[in-house]
Design an enzyme around this catalytic site. Structure first.
Site, short mmCIF file in Angstrom:
data_model
loop_
_atom_site.label_atom_id
_atom_site.label_comp_id
_atom_site.label_asym_id
_atom_site.label_seq_id
_atom_site.Cartn_x
_atom_site.Cartn_y
_atom_site.Cartn_z
N CYS A 70 0.65 -1.12 -0.22
CA CYS A 70 0.03 0.17 0.17
C CYS A 70 1.02 0.99 -0.07
O CYS A 70 0.46 2.51 -1.05
CB CYS A 70 -0.90 0.08 1.60
SG CYS A 70 -0.42 -0.58 2.98
N HIS A 74 -2.29 0.67 7.42
CA HIS A 74 -3.42 1.01 5.84
C HIS A 74 -3.00 2.18 5.97
O HIS A 74 -3.60 3.25 6.54
CB HIS A 74 -3.89 -0.05 5.82
CG HIS A 74 -4.50 -0.85 4.21
ND1 HIS A 74 -3.23 -1.18 3.61
CD2 HIS A 74 -5.26 0.06 3.20
CE1 HIS A 74 -3.87 -1.09 2.24
NE2 HIS A 74 -5.49 -0.51 1.51
N HIS A 99 -6.10 1.74 -3.46
CA HIS A 99 -5.22 1.55 -2.68
C HIS A 99 -4.39 0.10 -3.23
O HIS A 99 -4.84 -0.64 -3.35
CB HIS A 99 -5.92 1.61 -1.14
CG HIS A 99 -7.08 0.48 -1.21
ND1 HIS A 99 -6.82 -0.26 0.04
CD2 HIS A 99 -8.18 0.46 -1.67
CE1 HIS A 99 -7.58 -1.47 -0.03
NE2 HIS A 99 -8.95 -1.27 -1.31
#
Length: 201
Positions: free
Chosen positions: A95, A146, A158
């Protein structure tokens, strides 16, 4: 003689089809086939007018609409790339590497490599004040945080650990539960200065 006449007529029809097809190419189809496949390292092969990534780089102060278009073009480019912890290429990407790559490619802005460093960049913004290009952070279960990039209309781009590069809904129950914070790394004035001094490279 009859065969010669039929063959001549057929050749004339083929020539007419070829000439009319060449001059009236569907611009949508032409634009599609002029682009690279998602994940290729080069810029999508579109004219600057049709390429929001190049257009965002070239404007002094790209409006949110253009930033959103550039991010959606980046999504198309990376879509289908699998998630790989520590990865930073079309073979697999995590990510924070995706966010770093997109910011460098679209805005010529160097973000740090890890989520822990990226969450220190820029200024914190409230969720209801999100604009395209803002970073959104989550604290899901497990050892890692994240990060994604807000693209507008309640969605973010993402690298999902289960489905690879994709666009998700912030109001999804999972992301809503684990939402942490958002950061604005580039204010319009800073972005204008960055794009003015950097060029396309």
């Amino acid at each position: 003689m009859c065969r010669v006449g039929v063959m001549g007529a057929a050749l004339a029809m083929l020539a007419a089809c070829a000439s009319s097809g060449g001059s009236k190419e569907d611009p949508v189809v032409g634009a599609y086939f002029a682009r690279d496949l998602p994940g290729m390292p080069a810029d999508p092969l579109m004219s600057p007018v049709e390429n929001p990534i190049l257009e965002a780089r070239g404007l002094h102060n790209p409006p949110p609409r253009l930033i959103r278009s550039a991010l959606l073009a980046q999504h198309e480019r990376w879509a289908g790339t699998p998630y790989r912890l520590g990865g930073a290429s079309s073979r697999g990407i995590d990510c924070s590497a995706l966010v770093q790559n997109i910011f460098n490619d679209t805005f010529r802005f160097d973000l740090p490599r890890t989520t822990e460093e990226q969450v220190q960049a820029g200024l914190e913004v409230e969720r209801d004040a999100l604009r395209p290009g803002d970073l959104v952070f989550f604290r899901p279960p497990g050892a890692y945080h994240h990060v994604g990039i807000y693209v507008g209309e309640g969605r973010f781009l993402h690298a999902s650990t289960s489905r690879g590069v994709m666009i998700s809904d912030l109001d999804n129950r999972y992301w809503q539960r684990h939402y942490w914070q958002a950061r604005r790394t580039l204010e319009p004035v800073m972005l204008a200065q960055r794009l003015t001094t950097t060029g396309e490279g």
